[in-house]
Design an enzyme around this catalytic site. Structure first.
Site, PDB file in Angstrom:
ATOM      1  CG  ASN A  53      -5.971-111.598   6.158  1.00  0.00           C
ATOM      2  OD1 ASN A  53      -4.814-111.586   5.713  1.00  0.00           O
ATOM      3  ND2 ASN A  53      -6.490-112.683   6.732  1.00  0.00           N
TER       4      ASN A  53
ATOM      5  CG  HIS B 229      -8.043-117.207   5.732  1.00  0.00           C
ATOM      6  ND1 HIS B 229      -6.969-117.431   6.562  1.00  0.00           N
ATOM      7  CD2 HIS B 229      -8.837-118.291   5.835  1.00  0.00           C
ATOM      8  CE1 HIS B 229      -7.117-118.608   7.144  1.00  0.00           C
ATOM      9  NE2 HIS B 229      -8.237-119.153   6.723  1.00  0.00           N
TER      10      HIS B 229
ATOM     11  CB  SER C 288     -12.488-115.488   2.469  1.00  0.00           C
ATOM     12  OG  SER C 288     -13.163-116.723   2.384  1.00  0.00           O
TER      13      SER C 288
ATOM     14  CG  ASP D 289      -7.894-116.021   9.739  1.00  0.00           C
ATOM     15  OD1 ASP D 289      -7.345-115.027   9.254  1.00  0.00           O
ATOM     16  OD2 ASP D 289      -7.289-117.075   9.989  1.00  0.00           O
TER      17      ASP D 289
END
Ligand code: GRF
Length: 222
Positions: free
Chosen positions: A111, A113, A140, A149
């Site tokens: 992911n 973020h 990140s 997260d």
């Protein structure tokens, strides 16, 4: 014989500029992957149109058509499995995914973020960095685990916060770096150089990282 290219699925809820950066990198020969499907929870996501324009199959699942989050996520992963994807990239996918549903993908799912994790999990990251008076902000890319997260961070891009920055200016300036960061990390995965070492460490070329890789002048450095 050339090695088969990594089959990648992307999930996105919004405009899709990170997806576009991945497609551009692939087209430039800098990212040896095939995008097998792009999925969304929003029928009007810009990412879906970008995918269609690039000839990538798409699908949309609407939350209101499912009785629970878990039912949505089970169908989501059924579609992703059916696509033949080996790796899943969340590029602005704005839904929390059920931890049990995603567990078969742990280690194969990343992911992006917009914060220097572990700072500012969740939403409104740019505004929170500004309100905290931070001198530095960033993005990140991390492995996705059941913790929102919270999975191990692979790589970060850092920018200075300038006098006069507001949320929109900061978000826009960071986005340019996100567009370098995400393809760079996916390239390492496609080259078989990255691994999630349970429970929460990242290895590059078989060596555990003590800190996330950093994007400097367009390249990831240790
Ligand atoms: C990016 O800022 C990304 O970091 C966050 O959502 C935003 C998506 O933007 N997760 P886009 O849809 O890729 O343009």
């Amino acid at each position: 014989m050339t090695a088969p290219r990594l089959r990648v699925a992307v999930l996105a809820s919004g405009r899709g500029s990170n997806l576009q950066a991945l497609i551009v990198a692939r087209d430039a020969g800098a990212l040896p992957v095939d995008f097998v499907v792009v999925g969304s929870d929003k029928t009007n996501a810009g990412a879906l149109q970008l995918a269609k324009d690039a000839g990538i199959p798409t699908f949309t699942l609407k939350a209101k058509d499912f009785a629970s989050r878990r039912d949505f996520d089970l169908e989501l992963f059924r579609r992703l499995d059916a696509s033949g994807a080996q790796v899943l990239v969340l590029a602005g996918f704005m839904r929390i995914i059920d931890g049990e549903a995603l567990s078969p993908w742990v280690g194969r799912m990343i992911n992006i973020h917009p914060s220097l994790l572990p700072k500012y999990r969740g939403l409104h990251t740019h505004q929170r960095a500004l309100e905290a008076g931070d001198e530095e902000h960033g993005a990140s890319v991390h492995y996705v685990t059941a913790e929102l997260d919270g999975g191990p961070v692979i790589a970060q891009a850092r920018i200075s916060i300038r006098a006069g920055d507001d949320e929109a200016i900061l978000a826009q300036r960071l986005l340019t770096f996100e567009h370098q960061l995400l393809p760079s990390v996916l390239k390492l995965i496609a080259e078989g150089r990255l691994a999630l070492v349970a429970p929460n460490r990242v290895a590059l070329d078989g060596k555990l990282l003590d800190a996330p890789l950093q994007l400097r002048h367009g390249s990831l450095v240790d």
